[in-house]
Write a protein that holds these residues in place. Structure first.
Motif, mmCIF file in Angstrom:
data_model
loop_
_atom_site.group_PDB
_atom_site.id
_atom_site.type_symbol
_atom_site.label_atom_id
_atom_site.label_comp_id
_atom_site.label_asym_id
_atom_site.label_seq_id
_atom_site.Cartn_x
_atom_site.Cartn_y
_atom_site.Cartn_z
ATOM 1 N N VAL A 91 0.855 -1.192 0.000
ATOM 2 C CA VAL A 91 0.000 0.000 0.000
ATOM 3 C C VAL A 91 0.894 1.246 0.000
ATOM 4 O O VAL A 91 1.736 1.419 0.882
ATOM 5 C CB VAL A 91 -0.921 0.011 1.227
ATOM 6 N N VAL A 92 0.699 2.103 -0.999
ATOM 7 C CA VAL A 92 1.457 3.347 -1.103
ATOM 8 C C VAL A 92 0.469 4.497 -1.268
ATOM 9 O O VAL A 92 -0.673 4.292 -1.691
ATOM 10 C CB VAL A 92 2.439 3.308 -2.301
ATOM 11 N N PRO A 93 0.856 5.724 -0.936
ATOM 12 C CA PRO A 93 -0.060 6.863 -1.071
ATOM 13 C C PRO A 93 -0.337 7.210 -2.523
ATOM 14 O O PRO A 93 0.416 6.823 -3.429
ATOM 15 C CB PRO A 93 0.691 7.992 -0.354
ATOM 16 N N SER A 94 -1.411 7.962 -2.741
ATOM 17 C CA SER A 94 -1.753 8.422 -4.086
ATOM 18 C C SER A 94 -0.682 9.401 -4.581
ATOM 19 O O SER A 94 0.166 9.870 -3.805
ATOM 20 C CB SER A 94 -3.114 9.103 -4.087
ATOM 21 N N GLU A 95 -0.727 9.729 -5.850
ATOM 22 C CA GLU A 95 0.291 10.603 -6.435
ATOM 23 C C GLU A 95 0.321 11.965 -5.754
ATOM 24 O O GLU A 95 1.390 12.504 -5.449
ATOM 25 C CB GLU A 95 0.028 10.770 -7.933
ATOM 26 N N ARG A 96 -0.865 12.539 -5.480
ATOM 27 C CA ARG A 96 -0.934 13.854 -4.831
ATOM 28 C C ARG A 96 -0.340 13.795 -3.435
ATOM 29 O O ARG A 96 0.468 14.654 -3.042
ATOM 30 C CB ARG A 96 -2.379 14.322 -4.762
ATOM 31 N N VAL A 97 -0.721 12.798 -2.662
ATOM 32 C CA VAL A 97 -0.236 12.681 -1.290
ATOM 33 C C VAL A 97 1.253 12.349 -1.273
ATOM 34 O O VAL A 97 2.001 12.818 -0.410
ATOM 35 C CB VAL A 97 -1.064 11.625 -0.526
ATOM 36 N N ARG A 98 1.704 11.559 -2.229
ATOM 37 C CA ARG A 98 3.134 11.222 -2.308
ATOM 38 C C ARG A 98 3.977 12.476 -2.562
ATOM 39 O O ARG A 98 5.055 12.627 -1.989
ATOM 40 C CB ARG A 98 3.371 10.188 -3.406
ATOM 41 N N LYS A 99 3.486 13.397 -3.385
ATOM 42 C CA LYS A 99 4.226 14.638 -3.625
ATOM 43 C C LYS A 99 4.347 15.449 -2.338
ATOM 44 O O LYS A 99 5.408 16.018 -2.048
ATOM 45 C CB LYS A 99 3.520 15.461 -4.709
ATOM 46 N N MET A 100 3.264 15.497 -1.546
ATOM 47 C CA MET A 100 3.329 16.188 -0.259
ATOM 48 C C MET A 100 4.292 15.478 0.683
ATOM 49 O O MET A 100 5.005 16.117 1.460
ATOM 50 C CB MET A 100 1.934 16.285 0.364
ATOM 51 N N GLU A 101 4.305 14.152 0.622
ATOM 52 C CA GLU A 101 5.193 13.372 1.479
ATOM 53 C C GLU A 101 6.654 13.688 1.174
ATOM 54 O O GLU A 101 7.474 13.838 2.094
ATOM 55 C CB GLU A 101 4.918 11.880 1.291
ATOM 56 N N VAL A 102 6.986 13.801 -0.098
ATOM 57 C CA VAL A 102 8.364 14.118 -0.488
ATOM 58 C C VAL A 102 8.764 15.493 0.042
ATOM 59 O O VAL A 102 9.848 15.670 0.609
ATOM 60 C CB VAL A 102 8.516 14.063 -2.022
ATOM 61 N N ARG A 103 7.862 16.491 -0.110
ATOM 62 C CA ARG A 103 8.161 17.845 0.368
ATOM 63 C C ARG A 103 8.274 17.876 1.890
ATOM 64 O O ARG A 103 9.124 18.572 2.445
ATOM 65 C CB ARG A 103 7.074 18.812 -0.102
ATOM 66 N N ALA A 104 7.423 17.123 2.561
ATOM 67 C CA ALA A 104 7.458 17.088 4.023
ATOM 68 C C ALA A 104 8.757 16.460 4.520
ATOM 69 O O ALA A 104 9.352 16.926 5.504
ATOM 70 C CB ALA A 104 6.253 16.328 4.561
ATOM 71 N N ASN A 105 9.237 15.414 3.857
ATOM 72 C CA ASN A 105 10.494 14.793 4.257
ATOM 73 C C ASN A 105 11.664 15.748 4.062
ATOM 74 O O ASN A 105 12.581 15.792 4.892
ATOM 75 C CB ASN A 105 10.720 13.505 3.460
ATOM 76 N N GLU A 106 11.641 16.523 2.993
ATOM 77 C CA GLU A 106 12.692 17.505 2.773
ATOM 78 C C GLU A 106 12.664 18.577 3.853
ATOM 79 O O GLU A 106 13.713 18.979 4.376
ATOM 80 C CB GLU A 106 12.526 18.145 1.385
ATOM 81 N N ALA A 107 11.449 19.037 4.221
ATOM 82 C CA ALA A 107 11.317 20.091 5.226
ATOM 83 C C ALA A 107 11.769 19.607 6.607
ATOM 84 O O ALA A 107 12.523 20.299 7.313
ATOM 85 C CB ALA A 107 9.871 20.582 5.276
ATOM 86 N N PHE A 108 11.332 18.423 6.996
ATOM 87 C CA PHE A 108 11.682 17.937 8.326
ATOM 88 C C PHE A 108 13.121 17.446 8.402
ATOM 89 O O PHE A 108 13.679 17.343 9.500
ATOM 90 C CB PHE A 108 10.716 16.833 8.755
ATOM 91 N N SER A 147 11.750 10.869 9.464
ATOM 92 C CA SER A 147 10.965 10.243 8.398
ATOM 93 C C SER A 147 9.531 10.741 8.504
ATOM 94 O O SER A 147 9.007 10.912 9.612
ATOM 95 C CB SER A 147 10.976 8.712 8.509
ATOM 96 N N VAL A 148 8.914 10.984 7.355
ATOM 97 C CA VAL A 148 7.512 11.412 7.294
ATOM 98 C C VAL A 148 6.765 10.460 6.367
ATOM 99 O O VAL A 148 7.231 10.173 5.257
ATOM 100 C CB VAL A 148 7.385 12.856 6.773
ATOM 101 N N TYR A 149 5.614 9.980 6.841
ATOM 102 C CA TYR A 149 4.784 9.079 6.036
ATOM 103 C C TYR A 149 3.369 9.634 5.967
ATOM 104 O O TYR A 149 2.804 10.047 6.992
ATOM 105 C CB TYR A 149 4.759 7.676 6.642
ATOM 106 N N LEU A 150 2.810 9.666 4.764
ATOM 107 C CA LEU A 150 1.441 10.139 4.554
ATOM 108 C C LEU A 150 0.619 9.042 3.901
ATOM 109 O O LEU A 150 1.153 8.198 3.179
ATOM 110 C CB LEU A 150 1.424 11.389 3.670
ATOM 111 N N TRP A 151 -0.684 9.074 4.141
ATOM 112 C CA TRP A 151 -1.599 8.136 3.490
ATOM 113 C C TRP A 151 -2.955 8.791 3.299
ATOM 114 O O TRP A 151 -3.288 9.792 3.952
ATOM 115 C CB TRP A 151 -1.717 6.833 4.290
ATOM 116 N N ASP A 152 -3.734 8.240 2.393
ATOM 117 C CA ASP A 152 -5.033 8.811 2.034
ATOM 118 C C ASP A 152 -6.112 8.366 3.017
ATOM 119 O O ASP A 152 -6.127 7.221 3.473
ATOM 120 C CB ASP A 152 -5.432 8.370 0.619
ATOM 121 N N ILE A 153 -7.043 9.294 3.332
ATOM 122 C CA ILE A 153 -8.268 8.969 4.056
ATOM 123 C C ILE A 153 -9.443 9.568 3.282
ATOM 124 O O ILE A 153 -9.243 10.303 2.303
ATOM 125 C CB ILE A 153 -8.237 9.493 5.507
#
Length: 266
Positions: A87-104, A118-124
């Protein structure tokens, strides 16, 4: 008859927080039917793995786990690889995940001067959710160690030009020393705090900024509380138990104090 899951949680609350990970494993061996519930409900010090594709270390928790594999935030692939697609996040959420990992990653370097993030995002259904993980371990000597693990789990529910965020933060602190001069000391514990807040959102980049502000504020508050509760109380206890001055000097000071009080009374 008591519920087995409640009994397990009650037992963990009475055991040394330093050994939580080991105790959870033992409970899972004793009651395999409680494994999933315990892993989802009990926060333990974060594990570390290395991404084979990028060579970077990442943190492991229940939120990026699939069976016995963990998803790397750097490559979006599971380590070790799964036989079936995980299970992996959607394309939109994955882009936010990449930016969040860079920021943190920048946040980690500024505040912790090392460690791993590490930052992990998933869809709800009505937005997205995620977790921000930070870990810093130090071993100044073979007999002294310390670790800080912070786990920030959040939900973001989309609304008109705003988003409702709910953040649950857990900090696990462990300090230990065992030397001839100081003796053996183990200071371990955890703290949990929650906060909810509505914040303005213009685009997906706003989510990363909002989550960053909430996590930064929460960590600052919890760090101050730990300093007052843990370190402040420990200092008071040690100060009452152990006197730096020789006992003869302490008795002499008390006698002089009593003499002054008596003179004032006369």
């Amino acid at each position: 008859m008591a519920d087995p899951f409640d009994s397990a949680l009650d037992l963990l609350r009475r055991l040394n927080p330093k050994d939580t990970a080991r105790n959870v494993g033992l409970l899972c061996d004793l009651a395999p039917q409680l494994t999933e519930d315990l892993l989802e409900s009990v926060d333990v010090p974060l594990g570390v793995r290395r991404c084979r594709k990028t060579g970077r270390e990442f943190l492991c928790c229940d939120y990026n786990r699939d069976g016995d594999s963990w998803r790397s935030p750097w490559s979006n692939e599971f380590e070790p690889p799964l036989e079936e697609e995980g299970v992996v996040p959607s394309e939109r959420v994955r882009k936010m995940e990449v930016r969040a990992n860079e920021a943190f990653d920048v946040y980690r370097e500024l505040y912790f001067e090392g460690g791993i993030s590490s930052v992990y995002l998933w869809d709800i259904d009505d937005g997205f959710a995620g977790c921000v993980l930070l870990k810093k371990s130090v071993n100044p000597s073979s007999k002294t160690s310390g670790s800080w693990d912070s786990i920030h789990v959040f939900e973001s529910q989309d609304r008109h030009r705003t988003s409702h965020y709910k953040l649950t933060s857990t900090v696990i602190l462990n300090l230990g020393t065992n030397t001839d001069t100081l003796g053996s000391m183990d200071l371990s514990g955890n703290m949990v705090r929650q906060v909810e807040q509505d914040m303005a959102v213009e685009d997906d980049g706003s989510h990363v900024i909002n989550i960053g502000k909430m996590v930064e504020d929460m960590e600052l508050k919890m760090r101050n509380l730990l300093q007052e509760v843990y370190f402040g109380k420990a200092k008071d206890v040690v100060g009452d138990l152990r006197s730096i001055q020789p006992l003869s000097e302490t008795k002499r000071d008390k006698a002089a104090h009593r003499e002054v009080i008596s003179s004032m009374a006369r």
